[in-house]
Structure formats: C-alpha cells, structure tokens
Design a protein around this motif. Structure first.
Motif: not given
Length: 385
Positions: A316-343
């Motif tokens: 979510v950016g300025d003016s509450n406008r969303v932008s789609r970002h590709a992320i790099t997943i390192l692993g999974k912790s419960g219900a969460n992804y561990l992210v290396g890059e993208g955000v």
C-alpha cells in the motif's frame, strides 16, 4: 394515432429521466493492512534418518560344538557378562584335563633335569668330571623348562576354549532374533550369527545432507572448524514414523569425513538418549535440523497470491494505492512466509482479499483483526523450503 403518440411521449420522458439521474461512484474495498518487520527466525529442514544403537554386535560362537542350552529369550534385555548360550563342554573339559596332565609331566622333567645339574655342578667344581657333562645337563634343563612353558600355554588355551563354551553378553542391551535352535552344531565359521545384541541406552541417528544443504549448514553457525560449529548447533528433534516427535532432543556430534560420490551427500550423526528403550536399532525417522534466519521478513501466506510460478504481495503506497510486488521466499514459519527480497522492513501490505485486487487499485485500509494481525514469531512446526 393518438394512442401511439401518447406512448412515444411517455417513453421519451422516461429516457430523459434516466439521463438526469446521477451515477453513484463505486467505493474502494475496505481491506486489512499491516506493516512487515525484520527479525530472526528459526526454520527446520527435515531429513530421513536411520537409527542404530551405540553398539550393535553379532553374537557368534568362538569354538565348535553342539548348542546345548539357550539361556535367554528373543528380544530380552541382558546385562554385560550375562550367559546367553551354552555349548556342550565335554570335549573341551577333556582337552583341559589332558593339557594339565601334560603340564605336570613337563614339570617332572624339569625337576629331574634340575637334579642332574645340581649333581654335576660340585663334581665339575672339584674337577671330578669334565664340564661337558654339566653343560649337557644344563641344556637338558633348558629344554625341559621350555617344554613346561609350552605345556602351561596349552593349559591356558584349553581353559580359554572351555570358557568359550559359555557365550556371554559383551555389552548390555537388547537381543534380536535367535537364529539357531538348541541341539544345532555351531562354530566360528558359521555364515549366520546366533543372534544380534544392541546397546540402545543411547541411539545414533544417521542422516545425509546434499552439497548445497551442507554449505548452508556450515555457514549458519559460528566457529572455525566443524567441531566448533557442532558445539554451537542447537538440539535437534526426531520425528518418528507415526509422525509423533520423540520426547527428548538429540545432539548432532559427528560429520563424515567425505562426501559419497554416488549420492553427492555427506552423512551426519545425531545422538539421542534412550534410557526407556523406546527406540531400537533398525527404526527409521526424520531429523528436524534447525536453521537460523537473521534479518528476515515475515509475510502471512494469506497475504500472497501466486501468478505464473511467482508469489506476489500488494504493498500500500501513497493515496492508498496498491502495487504488486514479487517476493523471494526463503522458507515457511507456521502460517507465514520468510521473505528475502521484494518488500522492505516497514512496508505496509494487504493481509486479506488479495485474490480480487488489481495493480494500481485504490483501497480503504483497515486495522487487521486480532487473529490475523501482522506476522509474528515462528511456530515450532516451521519447515524450510
């Protein structure tokens, strides 16, 4: 004609009324939004493992004879030194008797030869006889003493063979199947052992890492040598074949000296205490190896969408406008992804409803519900991709 004119006029007025009605704008969707944060998390990589006792020995006879008695039951817990089998000892007892008799005869010969030496010594000293006879007597005594030593060795050997007719447990542990029946002729050259004995007060669990996993493992922990790294490695868990977790944690303590050229992997060993004997040699399981991930971002899996083999989040950016970002997943912790890059740390992302969002769409951010509020700590069931 008047009816037709009236109908046409009515339709014209209705059309004008529709054109004059104001069009209502579509309200932006209200979606939960939360920031992502950086932290240190632990994930677990799972590896198939085989389990062995600290000592696994084959119980074999060391002398040939008829198996006279079996003193234990299959699967029994035995103590070190406890008798397990008894071979008919009559032939070996007779061999011992013969050896003892030969030793006594040899001892008599030594005594006789000593008498001769003692008799000739003063005669030679007084020059009554020549010293040749004394030297001959002394040589005879030396041979007799050597024969006596050989006879004593034969007695010891016969006694050892007699002792071998009772087969005892070399270590404490649990017996395997009894492969030979009472009354069978057994010997040291038999292809099949009488049974196997496993000392399982501790168990060794062996698992293998591929080259990439081993490099990751080696880089995870501080230390100059592998032994220093192993000392810093936290305890590991063992998942049994029924998917239950063994109640006691183990310690990785050995890394094999070289990679297997066939499989391209290196073997590691983890040792687990087994005081209650719950684990036995031959069991299988899965080792869960902990891996530390410093400065990693947690993103809820529900906040992602997969498109063309890539995983995306909506920031979510300025003016509450969303932008789609590709992320790099390192692993999974419960219900969460561990992210290396993208955000980045602090970026706000949409937590739910991302399946219906479009890039550059405006939303109305809302606070997340308590159950889905922002990603937190890793759970104990974390797994690594």
């Amino acid at each position: 004609m008047k009816v037709t004119s009236l109908l046409a006029g009515t339709l014209l007025l209705a059309g004008c009324a529709e054109q004059q009605a104001p069009q209502q704008a579509v309200a932006p969707p209200a979606l939960p939004v939360a920031p992502v944060h950086t932290g240190t998390e632990t994930t677990y990589q799972e590896y198939p493992a085989s389990i062995e006792g600290v000592v696994n020995v084959e119980i074999r006879p060391q002398v040939t004879g008829v198996l006279e008695r079996i003193l234990v039951e299959e699967g029994a817990a035995v103590r070190k030194g406890q008798p397990l089998f008894r071979i008919n000892d009559a032939p070996y007892r007779e061999q011992l008797n013969n050896a003892v008799a030969a030793q006594q005869a040899a001892a008599g010969v030594v005594t006789s030869a000593q008498v001769e030496v003692d008799r000739y010594a003063p005669l030679v000293q007084n020059k009554v006889v020549s010293d040749v006879q004394l030297k001959t007597a002394q040589a005879t005594l030396t041979v007799a003493q050597a024969n006596l030593q050989r006879a004593k060795a034969a007695v010891r050997s016969a006694r050892i063979n007699l002792d071998y007719t009772t087969i005892t447990a070399p270590v404490s542990g649990y017996l395997g199947r009894l492969q030979t029946k009472q009354g069978s002729l057994v010997g040291p050259t038999d292809a099949q052992a009488l049974t196997q004995l496993s000392d399982v007060h501790e168990v060794h669990t062996y698992f293998a890492l591929g080259e990439d996993d081993f490099i990751t493992f080696r880089n995870q922990y501080a230390g100059r040598t592998l032994q220093e790294k192993l000392r810093r490695l936290p305890p590991v868990a063992l998942v049994l074949s029924d998917q239950s977790t063994y109640p006691t944690r183990g310690k990785v303590d050995v890394v094999a000296g070289q990679f297997d050229r066939t499989t391209g992997s290196v073997t590691l060993r983890a040792t687990f205490p087994n005081a209650d004997g719950l684990l036995r040699s031959g069991n299988t399981g899965t080792i869960r190896l902990p891996l530390q991930h410093p400065n990693v971002l947690l993103v809820p899996a529900a906040a992602t969408v997969e498109l063309q083999d890539k995983v995306f989040v909506y920031a979510v950016g300025d003016s509450n406008r969303v932008s789609r970002h590709a992320i790099t997943i390192l692993g999974k912790s419960g219900a969460n992804y561990l992210v290396g890059e993208g955000v980045k740390d602090g970026d706000r992302i949409v937590l739910q409803g991302v399946d219906h969002l479009q890039d550059n769409q405006i939303i109305k951010p809302t606070a997340p519900a308590a159950a889905s509020a922002a990603p937190g700590k890793a759970t104990a069931s974390s797994t690594l991709y």
